[in-house]
Design an enzyme around this catalytic site. Structure first.
Site, short mmCIF file in Angstrom:
data_model
loop_
_atom_site.label_atom_id
_atom_site.label_comp_id
_atom_site.label_asym_id
_atom_site.label_seq_id
_atom_site.Cartn_x
_atom_site.Cartn_y
_atom_site.Cartn_z
N LYS A 133 -21.45 -107.79 -68.88
CA LYS A 133 -20.44 -107.16 -69.73
C LYS A 133 -20.19 -108.02 -70.97
CE LYS A 133 -18.60 -104.67 -65.84
NZ LYS A 133 -17.72 -104.63 -64.69
N GLN A 158 -12.57 -107.49 -62.70
CA GLN A 158 -13.77 -107.22 -61.91
C GLN A 158 -13.41 -107.07 -60.43
OE1 GLN A 158 -17.00 -106.81 -63.18
NE2 GLN A 158 -17.37 -106.14 -61.07
N ASP A 192 -11.57 -99.30 -67.80
CA ASP A 192 -12.32 -98.86 -66.62
C ASP A 192 -11.92 -97.44 -66.20
OD1 ASP A 192 -14.35 -100.38 -65.55
OD2 ASP A 192 -13.02 -101.82 -64.58
#
Ligand code: NAP
Length: 287
Positions: A53, A97, A120
């Site tokens: 990322k 994460q 997200d």
């Protein structure tokens, strides 16, 4: 006719290159897109995801802030960090994460991220927005699947097609079903309690497999000429990656299919990068 292989590596690269161009335009206006990435603990797979990322941010020209916290971080410490990032005007997106260590409740943490920084697309406000058709961040893997379909087989009209999604998770199956509805497909969601799942899948013009079971979708699940999208990422006993679809045996029956690796996988990061761009437009240009 041989099946079209939908190339997720290529399409994700196209999306990242488009974003790179748009990011350069923002930089001319002194606007910098900023993503904060939080990793708790030392899970090797998570470390790889986070590294990828950050690399994608670098490639496109985004600023990435990295927070690597020890395994024994408390929930309150993590929430305090998120609160601080929520308040910062320079930060457009916040990504925590997953998975998180056992002492931290995932839901509490994800719900703490401000919905307009939830790149997200996991916050209930964003999930609800998708349900009612409002603007909001959509979970990256399912929105990546839509891009694969639209860009990989642009000649294929999704409208009115029978789509069977296998899997009903909050991050893939459920949002996927809403996105396919938005494309005017007729959607069925199958799962572990579905009766006669083979027959259900055989009806499908489009099968989207998000199960987490290696090569579960065999050739007898698939109608001749169907489109098959494989979201699964599984590791076989010899350490290789494979999807939820028995690719070698299914491929020749299909109109189009995604491979694993190189199909849906690379799209997730590309769509995350797209959400960061959208977040920056909202925060810094009010769009
Ligand atoms: P998940 O949360 O474990 O959900 C799996 C779903 O599959 C559940 O809804 C489950 O049904 C269903 N299922 C399990 N066994 C089944 C069976 N025998 N027959 C029918 N349905 C069955 O998994 P997920 O997070 O959605 O991920 C699914 C796969 O996609 C995994 O391989 C994961 O690694 C991969 N993935 C890939 C990406 C990417 O970037 N490409 C992103 C996310 C996930 P029940 O609800 O009834 O239990």
């Amino acid at each position: 006719m041989s099946a079209k292989i939908i190339d997720g590596k290529l399409i994700s690269q196209q999306i990242k290159d488009e974003l790179r161009g748009k990011c350069a335009e923002l930089m001319e206006k002194d606007i910098r897109v900023t993503l904060a990435v939080i990793l708790v603990g030392e899970d090797p797979a998570s470390q790889v995801y986070v590294r990828n990322k950050k690399r994608a941010c670098e490639y496109i020209g985004y600023n990435s802030l990295s927070y690597e916290l020890p395994q024994n971080t408390t929930q309150d410490e993590l929430l305090e960090l998120i609160d601080g990032l929520n308040e910062r005007d320079d930060v457009d997106g916040i990504l925590v994460q997953l998975p998180l260590p056992g002492q931290i409740d995932e839901k509490t943490v994800l719900n703490r991220i401000k919905p307009d920084k939830d790149v997200d697309g996991f916050h209930p406000i964003n999930v609800g927005a998708l349900l009612v058709g409002d603007k909001g961040f959509v979970s990256c893997t399912p929105s990546g699947v839509i891009q694969l379909l639209k860009r990989g087989i642009p000649e294929y009209d999704l409208s009115g097609k029978e789509c069977v999604i296998v899997g009903r998770s909050n991050i893939v199956g459920k949002p996927m079903s809403l996105l396919m509805l938005r494309e005017n497909a007729t959607v069925t969601v199958a799962h572990s309690r579905t009766k006669d799942i083979k027959d259900v899948c055989r009806r499908a013009d489009i099968i989207i497999a998000a199960i987490g079971k290696p090569r579960f979708i065999t050739s007898d699940f698939v109608k001749e000429g169907a489109v098959v999208i494989d979201v699964g990422i599984n590791r076989t006993s010899d350490g290789k990656l494979c999807g939820d679809v028995d690719y070698e045996n299914v491929r020749d029956k299909t109109y189009a299919i995604t491979p694993v690796p190189g199909g849906v996988g690379p799209m997730t990061i590309a769509m995350l990068m797209n959400n960061c761009y959208e977040a920056a437009l909202f925060h810094k240009l009010g769009e």
